[in-house]
Scaffold this motif. Structure first.
Motif, short mmCIF file in Angstrom:
data_model
loop_
_atom_site.label_atom_id
_atom_site.label_comp_id
_atom_site.label_asym_id
_atom_site.label_seq_id
_atom_site.Cartn_x
_atom_site.Cartn_y
_atom_site.Cartn_z
N ASP A 13 0.83 -1.20 0.00
CA ASP A 13 0.00 0.00 0.00
C ASP A 13 0.87 1.26 0.00
OD1 ASP A 13 -3.02 0.87 0.50
OD2 ASP A 13 -1.74 2.17 1.71
N TYR A 14 0.41 2.27 -0.75
CA TYR A 14 1.21 3.50 -0.92
C TYR A 14 1.49 4.22 0.39
CZ TYR A 14 -3.08 6.21 -0.36
OH TYR A 14 -4.23 6.77 0.15
N ALA A 15 0.64 4.00 1.40
CA ALA A 15 0.81 4.72 2.68
C ALA A 15 1.77 4.02 3.64
CB ALA A 15 -0.56 4.89 3.35
N VAL A 16 2.24 2.82 3.27
CA VAL A 16 3.11 2.04 4.16
C VAL A 16 4.56 2.48 4.00
CG1 VAL A 16 4.03 -0.28 4.60
CG2 VAL A 16 1.59 0.02 4.18
N LYS A 17 5.26 2.60 5.14
CA LYS A 17 6.71 2.92 5.08
C LYS A 17 7.46 1.63 4.77
CE LYS A 17 10.41 5.34 7.59
NZ LYS A 17 11.33 4.96 6.58
N ILE A 18 8.22 1.65 3.68
CA ILE A 18 8.94 0.45 3.23
C ILE A 18 10.15 0.19 4.12
CG2 ILE A 18 10.15 -0.61 1.27
CD1 ILE A 18 7.20 -0.13 0.71
N ARG A 19 10.33 -1.10 4.50
CA ARG A 19 11.50 -1.49 5.30
C ARG A 19 12.30 -2.54 4.55
NH1 ARG A 19 10.23 -4.21 9.91
NH2 ARG A 19 8.11 -4.62 9.20
N VAL A 20 13.61 -2.36 4.52
CA VAL A 20 14.50 -3.32 3.85
C VAL A 20 14.77 -4.49 4.79
CG1 VAL A 20 16.82 -3.65 2.89
CG2 VAL A 20 15.55 -1.54 2.40
N LYS A 21 14.78 -5.71 4.25
CA LYS A 21 15.08 -6.90 5.05
C LYS A 21 16.51 -6.82 5.59
CE LYS A 21 12.09 -10.16 2.58
NZ LYS A 21 12.07 -11.33 1.66
N PRO A 22 16.76 -7.37 6.77
CA PRO A 22 18.12 -7.32 7.34
C PRO A 22 19.19 -7.92 6.42
CG PRO A 22 16.54 -8.07 8.99
CD PRO A 22 15.80 -8.00 7.69
N ASP A 23 18.83 -8.96 5.64
CA ASP A 23 19.83 -9.58 4.76
C ASP A 23 19.96 -8.87 3.41
OD1 ASP A 23 17.52 -10.26 3.43
OD2 ASP A 23 17.83 -12.44 3.51
N LYS A 24 19.21 -7.75 3.25
CA LYS A 24 19.26 -6.91 2.04
C LYS A 24 18.85 -7.66 0.76
CE LYS A 24 22.65 -3.68 3.84
NZ LYS A 24 23.91 -2.97 3.64
N SER A 25 18.03 -8.71 0.92
CA SER A 25 17.59 -9.48 -0.25
C SER A 25 16.33 -8.88 -0.88
CB SER A 25 17.30 -10.93 0.16
OG SER A 25 16.23 -10.98 1.09
N GLY A 26 15.69 -7.95 -0.19
CA GLY A 26 14.46 -7.35 -0.69
C GLY A 26 13.84 -6.49 0.39
N VAL A 27 12.53 -6.23 0.26
CA VAL A 27 11.83 -5.44 1.28
C VAL A 27 10.87 -6.33 2.05
CG1 VAL A 27 12.03 -3.29 -0.04
CG2 VAL A 27 9.97 -4.71 -0.29
N VAL A 28 10.52 -5.91 3.25
CA VAL A 28 9.63 -6.68 4.11
C VAL A 28 8.21 -6.62 3.56
CG1 VAL A 28 8.66 -6.90 6.43
CG2 VAL A 28 11.07 -6.24 6.13
N THR A 29 7.62 -7.78 3.28
CA THR A 29 6.25 -7.85 2.76
C THR A 29 5.30 -8.59 3.70
OG1 THR A 29 6.80 -9.83 1.49
CG2 THR A 29 6.95 -7.72 0.34
N ASP A 30 5.86 -9.45 4.56
CA ASP A 30 5.02 -10.23 5.48
C ASP A 30 4.34 -9.32 6.50
OD1 ASP A 30 5.78 -12.52 4.21
OD2 ASP A 30 7.33 -13.07 5.66
#
Length: 253
Positions: A13-30
């Motif tokens: 969702d556009y209003a969500v602040k995106i967070r990068v996964k600790p292993d830098k493989s992608g962004v948190v989606t769960d």
């Protein structure tokens, strides 16, 4: 009358602040709120309006993704699409799904469903690729009207007003054609409760990329996903002369 195929993507969702996964493989989606890509909402709205104006006879929504993509398709059905097709892509296959893969899927479904118009959002707000419409048009060898801010029926096909860097460009295109929706094309409607209930009864077909004969093997490998660098703090200068001197030095203001 035309049959319209609309591509919709499930995105964070556009209003969500995106967070990068600790292993830098992608962004948190769960556990993160997802919704329909805003530009795709505009595409669905335009397709439904075409049906209301009797330009189109049927609107078919398509989404590629995991099981949750069906929620996005139900939203499209509640907005007025007649039926939906869920192209099941999950796990690592979905992580590496690219615009070219999606374009091949849309091109194949366009032929299978005998669609005359394909409408997608100009870009998705997660990867910002802005490639799917153009690639779909190339694969089908159909004319394209990208960044559309106005679409009108003309004798031979469609008249599309495009948003370009220098202002607006008006083109005429024959059908079949591919359209990508820009921000000012329309204001998408909200799905009403009665229409949400009706959407549950509308047909939703499930297929796989393999069923369509499309190879979705990854063509890229993500090496690292990182947060953008933190912007340095600014400073206040007393007058224009000091500002000019600082700029000449190449320093940060």
């Amino acid at each position: 009358m035309s049959r319209v195929l609309v591509g919709v993507k499930r995105v964070i969702d556009y209003a969500v602040k995106i967070r990068v996964k600790p292993d830098k493989s992608g962004v948190v989606t769960d556990g993160v709120k997802h919704s329909m890509n805003p530009f795709d909402e505009i595409a669905v709205e335009e397709a439904v309006r075409m049906k209301e104006k009797k330009i189109a006879s049927e609107v078919i929504a398509v989404s590629c993704g995991p099981a949750q993509a069906q929620e996005t398709l139900r939203t499209a059905l509640a907005m007025g699409a007649d039926r939906a097709i869920h192209v099941e892509v999950a796990g690592k296959d979905y992580d590496t799904l690219q615009p070219l893969h999606v374009a091949k899927i849309l091109a194949k479904l366009s032929k299978d469903e005998k669609a005359d118009i394909v409408i997608v959002g100009k870009q998705a707000i997660d990867d910002d690729s802005n490639q799917t419409a153009q690639m779909t048009a190339a694969l089908l060898d159909w004319p394209q009207g990208t960044f559309a801010s106005k679409v009108e029926k003309s004798d031979a096909g469609l008249t599309v007003t495009r948003e370009i860097d220098g202002g607006l460009e008006v083109i005429k295109t024959k059908l079949p054609a591919v359209i990508s929706a820009d921000l000012r094309l329309n204001e998408p409607r909200y799905a009403t409760l009665p229409n949400i209930m009706k959407a549950k009864k509308k047909p939703l077909k499930k297929v796989t990329a393999k069923d369509l004969g499309v190879d979705i093997a990854p063509r890229i490998k993500v090496l690292s996903v990182e947060d953008p660098p933190v912007r340095q703090a600014g400073s206040i200068v007393p007058d224009v002369d000091t500002l000019v001197a600082k700029l000449k030095e190449g320093g940060h203001i």
